[in-house]
Design a protein around this motif. Structure first.
Motif, mmCIF file in Angstrom:
data_model
loop_
_atom_site.group_PDB
_atom_site.id
_atom_site.type_symbol
_atom_site.label_atom_id
_atom_site.label_comp_id
_atom_site.label_asym_id
_atom_site.label_seq_id
_atom_site.Cartn_x
_atom_site.Cartn_y
_atom_site.Cartn_z
ATOM 1 N N LYS A 1 -1.594 -36.361 -26.179
ATOM 2 C CA LYS A 1 -2.908 -36.424 -26.836
ATOM 3 C C LYS A 1 -4.034 -36.410 -25.813
ATOM 4 O O LYS A 1 -5.015 -35.692 -25.958
ATOM 5 N N GLU A 2 -3.860 -37.201 -24.758
ATOM 6 C CA GLU A 2 -4.867 -37.281 -23.702
ATOM 7 C C GLU A 2 -5.050 -35.899 -23.044
ATOM 8 O O GLU A 2 -6.187 -35.427 -22.876
ATOM 9 N N ALA A 3 -3.928 -35.249 -22.743
ATOM 10 C CA ALA A 3 -4.009 -33.938 -22.083
ATOM 11 C C ALA A 3 -4.709 -32.918 -22.971
ATOM 12 O O ALA A 3 -5.615 -32.202 -22.524
ATOM 13 N N ILE A 4 -4.321 -32.883 -24.249
ATOM 14 C CA ILE A 4 -4.888 -31.880 -25.168
ATOM 15 C C ILE A 4 -6.377 -32.151 -25.382
ATOM 16 O O ILE A 4 -7.193 -31.221 -25.431
ATOM 17 N N THR A 5 -6.739 -33.432 -25.485
ATOM 18 C CA THR A 5 -8.156 -33.766 -25.674
ATOM 19 C C THR A 5 -8.975 -33.256 -24.497
ATOM 20 O O THR A 5 -10.045 -32.659 -24.679
ATOM 21 N N GLN A 6 -8.456 -33.461 -23.288
ATOM 22 C CA GLN A 6 -9.174 -32.980 -22.088
ATOM 23 C C GLN A 6 -9.308 -31.460 -22.089
ATOM 24 O O GLN A 6 -10.383 -30.916 -21.848
ATOM 25 N N ILE A 7 -8.169 -30.783 -22.358
ATOM 26 C CA ILE A 7 -8.173 -29.313 -22.332
ATOM 27 C C ILE A 7 -9.125 -28.778 -23.405
ATOM 28 O O ILE A 7 -9.926 -27.872 -23.151
ATOM 29 N N ALA A 8 -9.069 -29.389 -24.622
ATOM 30 C CA ALA A 8 -9.932 -28.941 -25.718
ATOM 31 C C ALA A 8 -11.403 -29.127 -25.344
ATOM 32 O O ALA A 8 -12.240 -28.256 -25.612
ATOM 33 N N CYS B 1 1.053 -32.278 -34.863
ATOM 34 C CA CYS B 1 0.568 -32.174 -36.245
ATOM 35 C C CYS B 1 -0.686 -33.027 -36.436
ATOM 36 O O CYS B 1 -1.647 -32.593 -37.072
ATOM 37 N N GLN B 2 -0.674 -34.237 -35.857
ATOM 38 C CA GLN B 2 -1.856 -35.103 -35.983
ATOM 39 C C GLN B 2 -3.070 -34.461 -35.304
ATOM 40 O O GLN B 2 -4.168 -34.455 -35.854
ATOM 41 N N LEU B 3 -2.845 -33.905 -34.117
ATOM 42 C CA LEU B 3 -3.947 -33.252 -33.394
ATOM 43 C C LEU B 3 -4.490 -32.088 -34.214
ATOM 44 O O LEU B 3 -5.697 -31.868 -34.315
ATOM 45 N N SER B 4 -3.572 -31.332 -34.818
ATOM 46 C CA SER B 4 -3.950 -30.147 -35.586
ATOM 47 C C SER B 4 -4.754 -30.523 -36.828
ATOM 48 O O SER B 4 -5.615 -29.768 -37.277
ATOM 49 N N GLU B 5 -4.444 -31.702 -37.404
ATOM 50 C CA GLU B 5 -5.177 -32.145 -38.590
ATOM 51 C C GLU B 5 -6.633 -32.420 -38.269
ATOM 52 O O GLU B 5 -7.526 -32.065 -39.026
ATOM 53 N N THR B 6 -6.880 -33.046 -37.118
ATOM 54 C CA THR B 6 -8.260 -33.380 -36.763
ATOM 55 C C THR B 6 -8.996 -32.172 -36.179
ATOM 56 O O THR B 6 -10.212 -32.100 -36.274
#
Ligand code: UDP
Ligand code: MG
Length: 326
Positions: A25-32, A60-65
């Protein structure tokens, strides 16, 4: 070189993830965050490579938000090479990034890589400057493998990593024009040619737990890398054959002289040594040939590289034959 003049290019980021729930989650948030700062249209495709932890649930949770975050779940662990290919097949962007899920490929370089792409580079390689995290053994192994492949295979992959930006044209070539089953992505991208650019980065500390590569998976990757880029090991077998033949002539001459002098029994040691030598050469040679035959067998089976079990956010495969709209 063709300059990218389009106003709003779509940028994709493909992220293979195997048991990465801890830091994902941390990595994807940074990249996004970084992608949003660069471009308005982007997508992140996370490929869950058969993880046994909560990786896919996190996707899936990341994709929902954030619907621009998409996910594919492979039916089992197919390995990083297959996971990267799966991501490339589903990516719709005009430029496609490939990065690790553990932040070891610093997303901070994304804007610089996009700049280079806009300036005309079709492949932007990120090259490792240091391997601080890795153990001495891993460093040495990586050094040997990379240098061996670079010198034998005629392609330059020294210090290269899988962290890359690929133009749509390159992605289409990789997905549609390179039918080989056994892939070594790093080597393939160097083999392609086209206009390449490089950026240099220090390998960051790993987010989450330890490396996902086992000793055997690294060994397997190295053998694939070697056998898919050079036939030189097969030629070495022929050279070894000639060398033993010459050795054989000398020993035969020696034996004949001993025979004439009536000392034939003293040649016993020579015979044992010769047998051992030739025996080991034959074993090595058969092993090398076997490696190539195994590769041919893998290729002719034509099995798919991966199987998708579930997906979130992605519609269908991208590429020349129909790219999904992002
Ligand atoms: N990975 C994968 N499948 C595997 C092994 C690794 O998709 O079978 C992914 C992993 O989740 C990570 C990347 O490949 O995003 C690199 O793996 P890792 O960080 O373990 O390797 P290293 O940094 O040691 O090269
Ligand atoms: Mg890593």
């Amino acid at each position: 070189m063709h300059l990218k003049t389009r106003e709003n290019p779509v940028i994709s980021a493909v992220i293979p993830a195997y048991n990465e729930s801890q830091g994902l989650k941390e990595a994807i948030t940074q990249i996004a965050g970084i992608l949003s700062a660069c471009e308005s249209s982007w997508e992140i495709i996370i490929v869950d490579d058969g993880s046994r932890d909560q990786t896919y649930q996190h996707i899936c949770q990341l994709s929902e938000t954030e619907p621009r975050i998409k996910g594919i779940s492979l039916s089992r662990n197919f390995g990083k090479e297959a996971a990267m290919l799966a991501g490339l097949e589903y990516a719709a962007g005009e430029a496609v990034f490939i990065l690790d899920a553990d932040l070891q490929h610093p997303p901070g370089f994304i804007p610089e890589m996009i700049e280079k792409w806009r300036a005309g580079a079709q492949i932007v390689h990120a090259v490792k400057r240091s391997r601080k995290e890795d153990s001495a053994g891993k460093k040495a192994a990586a050094y040997c493998i990379n240098h061996l492949i670079s010198s034998l295979g005629g392609i330059n992959i020294k210090n290269s990593s899988d962290f890359k930006l690929l133009d749509r044209e390159i992605v289409d070539i990789i997905v549609y024009k390179l039918p080989e089953r056994e892939r070594f992505f790093r080597g393939l991208t160097s083999w392609l040619g086209f206009s390449e650019e490089y950026i240099y980065f220090d390998v960051a500390s790993r987010q989450g737990d330890e490396s996902k590569w086992s000793f055997w998976s690294l060994l397997e990757l190295s053998i694939t890398a070697l056998t898919s880029f050079t036939s030189l090991p097969l030629r070495i077998v022929t050279f070894l054959g000639f060398a033993t033949l010459i050795l054989g002539f000398f020993i035969a001459g020696d034996t004949i002289i001993s025979l004439i002098n009536g000392q034939a029994v003293s040649g016993f040691a020579t015979i044992i040594i010769t047998l051992l030598l030739i025996g080991s050469f034959i074993m090595i040679s058969l092993g090398i040939i076997g490696e190539y035959i195994a590769k041919i067998y893998e290729e002719v089976k034509e099995r798919p590289h991966y199987l998708v079990k579930a997906s979130v956010g992605v519609s269908k495969k991208s590429g020349i034959t129909g790219r999904p709209a992002v």
